[in-house]
Design an enzyme around this catalytic site. Structure first.
Site, mmCIF file in Angstrom:
data_model
loop_
_atom_site.group_PDB
_atom_site.id
_atom_site.type_symbol
_atom_site.label_atom_id
_atom_site.label_comp_id
_atom_site.label_asym_id
_atom_site.label_seq_id
_atom_site.Cartn_x
_atom_site.Cartn_y
_atom_site.Cartn_z
ATOM 1 N N ASP A 3 0.666 -1.604 0.064
ATOM 2 C CA ASP A 3 0.211 -0.003 -0.031
ATOM 3 C C ASP A 3 1.116 1.208 -0.065
ATOM 4 O O ASP A 3 2.518 1.033 0.718
ATOM 5 C CB ASP A 3 -0.790 -0.120 1.013
ATOM 6 C CG ASP A 3 -1.281 1.158 1.488
ATOM 7 O OD1 ASP A 3 -2.675 1.145 0.302
ATOM 8 O OD2 ASP A 3 -1.802 1.739 2.958
ATOM 9 N N ASP A 22 -1.071 -0.974 5.998
ATOM 10 C CA ASP A 22 -1.548 -0.241 7.640
ATOM 11 C C ASP A 22 -2.412 0.766 7.826
ATOM 12 O O ASP A 22 -3.237 1.099 9.017
ATOM 13 C CB ASP A 22 -1.031 0.441 7.449
ATOM 14 C CG ASP A 22 -0.809 2.331 6.948
ATOM 15 O OD1 ASP A 22 -1.400 2.143 5.508
ATOM 16 O OD2 ASP A 22 -0.594 3.354 7.348
ATOM 17 N N ASP A 80 -7.104 -1.768 4.141
ATOM 18 C CA ASP A 80 -5.668 -2.906 4.117
ATOM 19 C C ASP A 80 -6.383 -3.789 4.513
ATOM 20 O O ASP A 80 -5.959 -5.105 4.129
ATOM 21 C CB ASP A 80 -5.119 -2.037 4.774
ATOM 22 C CG ASP A 80 -3.957 -1.364 3.415
ATOM 23 O OD1 ASP A 80 -5.156 -0.779 2.255
ATOM 24 O OD2 ASP A 80 -4.033 -0.742 4.122
#
Length: 362
Positions: free
Chosen positions: A55, A253, A257
Site C-alpha cells: 500500500d 497499515d 487494507d
C-alpha cells in the site's frame, strides 16, 4: 541387544525438539528486531516470498500530509474553501482529513456539522451549515454528477462541492519514507522477484512514487474491493510463475487494507501508526514502521528455514547411518545413545543460532 540399539536410535527426539525450537528461535530473533511474527507457519511462508505488494500511504510514505495548494472555483475564496472542507472532515481520523483541519487552524464548531458519512475509497459527505457538502476524489464528484475541474498538480487532490456546486480543489502532498528506496533494493537482494504498489491515490502521484522507489508495477485509483481483486490476480500469477512454490506478501497499515492483508499469503502490517484492524488481520507486524524491516524479516525467515533443514538432514543422516551399522551388529549402545541424545543436543544448539540477529541490527 541389537533390538535395543534399534529402539534407542529410532527415537525421534532430535527432530521433535530441534525443529520447533528453530522456529521459536527465529520468532524470538524477529521480536528483537521489532518484528512480531504470529506463528511458525507464517515464518515458513515468508521464507518463500517472491512477490511483495505495498500500500502507498503510511507504508511507503510517511502518511503525514500537508496542504500545498488551494484552487478555488470562480467566486470562491481560499478561506471559504478550506473552511467548508475542514468542517466536513471534522470527525474523520484519516491523515488527509487531519492535514486539512491543521491547515485551517482553529477547530470547527461541532454544531455546524451533522449527518457525516465516510465513503470508503472516495471521501466524505456531510451537512455543513445546512449545505450538502462533498469532499473527496474525482470518483465522489462523478458519483454525484458534480461538474468539476480536474487538476494535474502533483499530490493528492480533494475536490470540494456544496449543494451540487463545485467549489474548488485542495492539493495535499505526502513525503516518501527515507528508508523506502533502500527497502526495495534490500528486498531484491533478499530474493524477491517482483514489487507492486496498490493505492487509491491518483495515477500520476502513484507513478511518481513508484518511479522514485524503483517499484516494478503500480495500480492506482483503487477502491478497497479493487485492491482485493488485484491481489487475487497477483496471487494467481505468482502461483503460475513459481509452480505454486512462491508466496505473496502484502504490506499495509489502514483499515481499508484489512481485507487484503487477510487474503494475501502473508499479511504484514505497520504496527506503530497502523490501524487496529490492520494489525489484527496481519500475520506479521512491523513495530517500527520501517519498510526495510520487511527485507530483514525475509532474510531471517530464510535463515531459520535453512537451520530447520540442517537439523532434519543431520538428525536423519546420523540415525540412518547408525541403524545400518546396528543391523550388521557393528554399532553398540554408546553409539545408539549418541545417535539419540547426542544428535538431539547438537540439533538444539544449532537451533539456538536462529536467535542470533546481531547481523541485522546495523
Amino acid at each position: 541387544m541389537r533390538g535395543l540399539t534399534f529402539l534407542v536410535v529410532s527415537c525421534p527426539c532430535a527432530l521433535v525438539i530441534s525443529v520447533p525450537l528453530s522456529f521459536f528461535g527465529g520468532i524470538g530473533g524477529a521480536s528483537r528486531l521489532g518484528i512480531l511474527v504470529k506463528g511458525s507457519n507464517y515464518l515458513e511462508a515468508l521464507g518463500s516470498t517472491e512477490t511483495v505488494v505495498f500500500d502507498k500511504t503510511g507504508t511507503l510514505t510517511d502518511g503525514t500530509f500537508s496542504v500545498t495548494e488551494l484552487i478555488g472555483a470562480p467566486g470562491v475564496s481560499e478561506t471559504e474553501l478550506i473552511d467548508i472542507a475542514a468542517a466536513a472532515e471534522t470527525f474523520s481520523t484519516h491523515p488527509i482529513a487531519q492535514s486539512v483541519r491543521a491547515y485551517r487552524g482553529a477547530a470547527v464548531a461541532a454544531e455546524r456539522v451533522r449527518d457525516v458519512r465516510e465513503i470508503s475509497g472516495q471521501g466524505v459527505e456531510a451537512v455543513v451549515d445546512g449545505r450538502e457538502v462533498l469532499v473527496g476524489n474525482g470518483k465522489l464528484m462523478a458519483a454525484h454528477d458534480i461538474a468539476f475541474t480536474a487538476t494535474d498538480v502533483p499530490g493528492t487532490v480533494l475536490y470540494v462541492a456544496a449543494d451540487g456546486t463545485y467549489l474548488g480543489a485542495i492539493v495535499i502532498a505526502d513525503t516518501v519514507k527515507l528508508d523506502a528506496a533502500r527497502a526495495i533494493v534490500d528486498l531484491r537482494a533478499a530474493g524477491v522477484k517482483k514489487t507492486v504498489m496498490l493505492t487509491g491515490d491518483r495515477t500520476p502521484v502513484a507513478r511518481a512514487v513508484a518511479a522514485e522507489l524503483g517499484i516494478d508495477e503500480v495500480h492506482a485509483e483503487l477502491l478497497p474491493q479493487d485492491k482485493v481483486a488485484e491481489v487475487e490476480a497477483l496471487l494467481a500469477q505468482t502461483e503460475r510463475d513459481t509452480n505454486g512454490k512462491g508466496k505473496l506478501a502484502f504490506v499495509g497499515d489502514g483499515i481499508n487494507d484489512a481485507p487484503v492483508l487477510t487474503r494475501a499469503d502473508i499479511g504484514i502490517a505497520m504496527g506503530a501508526m497502523g490501524s487496529d484492524a490492520a494489525i489484527e488481520a496481519a500475520d506479521i507486524v512491523l513495530m517500527n514502521d520501517d519498510p526495510d524491516d520487511i527485507a530483514r524479516a525475509i532474510h531471517l525467515a530464510r535463515r531459520t528455514m535453512g537451520i530447520v533443514w540442517q537439523n532434519i538432514v543431520f538428525a536423519l543422516g546420523v540415525k540412518f547411518a547408525v541403524l545400518v551399522l546396528a543391523a550388521f551388529g557393528i554399532a553398540n549402545m554408546w553409539m545408539a545413545v549418541f545417535a539419540d541424545v547426542g544428535v538431539a543436543v547438537i540439533a538444539i544448539l544449532n537451533a539456538m543460532r536462529a536467535m542470533n540477529v546481531k547481523r541485522y541490527l546495523d
